[in-house]
Design an enzyme around this catalytic site. Structure first.
Site, short mmCIF file in Angstrom:
data_model
loop_
_atom_site.label_atom_id
_atom_site.label_comp_id
_atom_site.label_asym_id
_atom_site.label_seq_id
_atom_site.Cartn_x
_atom_site.Cartn_y
_atom_site.Cartn_z
N GLY A 22 11.07 7.71 4.94
CA GLY A 22 10.45 8.65 5.87
C GLY A 22 9.53 9.61 5.14
O GLY A 22 9.14 9.38 3.99
N LEU A 24 6.35 10.15 5.88
CA LEU A 24 5.23 9.24 5.59
C LEU A 24 3.94 10.00 5.25
O LEU A 24 3.61 10.99 5.88
CB LEU A 24 4.95 8.35 6.80
CG LEU A 24 6.09 7.47 7.35
CD1 LEU A 24 5.53 6.52 8.40
CD2 LEU A 24 6.80 6.71 6.24
N HIS A 28 2.20 5.53 2.26
CA HIS A 28 3.02 4.66 3.11
C HIS A 28 2.15 3.91 4.12
O HIS A 28 2.38 2.73 4.39
CB HIS A 28 4.04 5.49 3.90
CG HIS A 28 5.08 6.17 3.07
ND1 HIS A 28 5.09 7.52 2.88
CD2 HIS A 28 6.14 5.68 2.39
CE1 HIS A 28 6.12 7.85 2.12
NE2 HIS A 28 6.78 6.75 1.79
N GLY A 138 5.05 0.43 -3.03
CA GLY A 138 3.95 1.19 -3.64
C GLY A 138 3.94 1.08 -5.16
O GLY A 138 4.99 1.12 -5.81
N SER A 176 2.84 11.63 -2.70
CA SER A 176 4.29 11.54 -2.75
C SER A 176 4.85 12.50 -1.71
O SER A 176 4.29 13.59 -1.51
CB SER A 176 4.80 11.94 -4.14
OG SER A 176 6.17 12.24 -4.09
N SER A 177 5.96 12.12 -1.09
CA SER A 177 6.60 13.01 -0.11
C SER A 177 7.04 14.30 -0.80
O SER A 177 7.17 15.34 -0.17
CB SER A 177 7.80 12.33 0.53
OG SER A 177 7.42 11.07 1.01
N ARG A 178 7.27 14.22 -2.12
CA ARG A 178 7.76 15.40 -2.85
C ARG A 178 6.64 16.40 -3.19
O ARG A 178 6.94 17.51 -3.63
CB ARG A 178 8.47 14.96 -4.14
CG ARG A 178 9.80 14.26 -3.86
CD ARG A 178 10.55 13.97 -5.14
NE ARG A 178 11.92 13.54 -4.87
CZ ARG A 178 12.29 12.28 -4.68
NH1 ARG A 178 11.40 11.30 -4.72
NH2 ARG A 178 13.56 11.98 -4.44
#
Ligand code: PAF
Length: 276
Positions: A22, A24, A28, A138, A176-178
């Site tokens: 998740g 995204l 993604h 990825g 990155s989600s982070r």
């Protein structure tokens, strides 16, 4: 989900799969685009896998914008969104795991010892449920991709595993989600990681093959980002992830660093001399 996959397969449809946790971003979405091109039915999973987080990592702070994610996936042509609950994946009494020996203890595995075992176990389970013919991952998570490819090969799984290029912000920072955890000051310095990798790539293009020279140029860039402490700068082969001194074959140049204010772990890489 499994019954749905069986019915797709009985109708002769090729299932493409993108597993995610998740939150995204464009990276993604590029995986979804790639998988869409290669399949008749596109399945994406959202599962925030607890077993790939190590004890000191805060699973609870990971962003969970489920409704926004499902809308983004739908817009990319995702046909089925599979979002299992934790007890569906890990029912009481669950005690089986998959480990690709050796590879999971290199690079990121040094600071995250159980991480890759968590990844391989959940991905194998998701593969068994979704039953895809192809799955897209990825390239930013190069070690993950190499380990998963090895698992697919070692376990004779009939899945085409595709690694898509890293998608970057305009200043080069790998998506990155982070990245949302970064403070404004850290965000300004974060692209220095890719800057170092780019400089290493340029030296390689000019004919430099000594790993120590490439490492030095990366370190010089990172020194201009005092809010990022390098965790590792490694130059390794793409089969066993072992350090090379002279680049002779396809080589992974990988960097991990931790920021000092938000304690965000950032990773990035370039692959020289071929692809993974
Ligand atoms: O790359 C990720 O997002 C995760 O490691 C994955 C492959 C979805 C497994 O949880």
């Amino acid at each position: 989900m499994k019954n749905l996959s069986i019915s797709f397969m009985r109708s002769g449809m090729r299932i493409g799969f993108v597993p995610t946790m998740g939150a995204l971003h464009e990276g993604h979405l590029s995986l979804l685009k790639k998988a869409r091109e290669m399949s008749d039915v596109l399945v994406m999973s959202i599962f925030l896998n607890p077993t790939q987080f190590t004890a000191n990592e805060d699973l609870s702070k990971y962003p969970k914008p489920f409704d926004i994610d499902s809308e983004k996936a739908r817009r990319e042509g995702c046909d089925v969104l599979f979002a299992p609950q934790a007890d569906e994946i890990y029912p009481p009494g669950f005690r089986t795991s998959v480990q690709v020996e050796g590879l999971g203890s290199e690079l990121c595995g040094i600071s995250r010892p159980s991480h890759f075992q968590g990844v391989t176990t959940v991905v194998l389970k998701l593969f068994n449920i979704v039953m895809p013919q192809c799955a897209v991952f990825g390239g930013k998570d190069a070690q993950q991709a190499i380990i998963l490819k090895r698992m697919v090969r070692d376990l004779n799984m009939s899945i085409q595993l595709v690694v898509a290029p890293t998608v970057r912000e305009t200043d080069g920072l790998a998506m990155s989600s982070r990245n949302t955890y970064l403070t404004p000051e850290e965000r300004i310095q974060a692209p220095k990681i890719y800057c170092g990798l780019l400089n290493a790539g340029k030296l390689y293009e000019k004919g430099e093959r000594a790993a120590c020279v490439l490492k030095k140029t990366i370190l010089e860039c990172l020194e201009k980002a005092p809010l990022i402490s390098p965790e590792y700068i490694e130059i390794v082969d793409t089969v066993n992830l072992k350090a090379v001194e002279i680049l002779a074959d396809v080589t992974l140049v990988a960097v991990a660093g931790r920021t000092s204010q938000s304690k965000t772990r950032l990773i990035d890489n370039v692959v020289l001399g071929g692809n993974i």
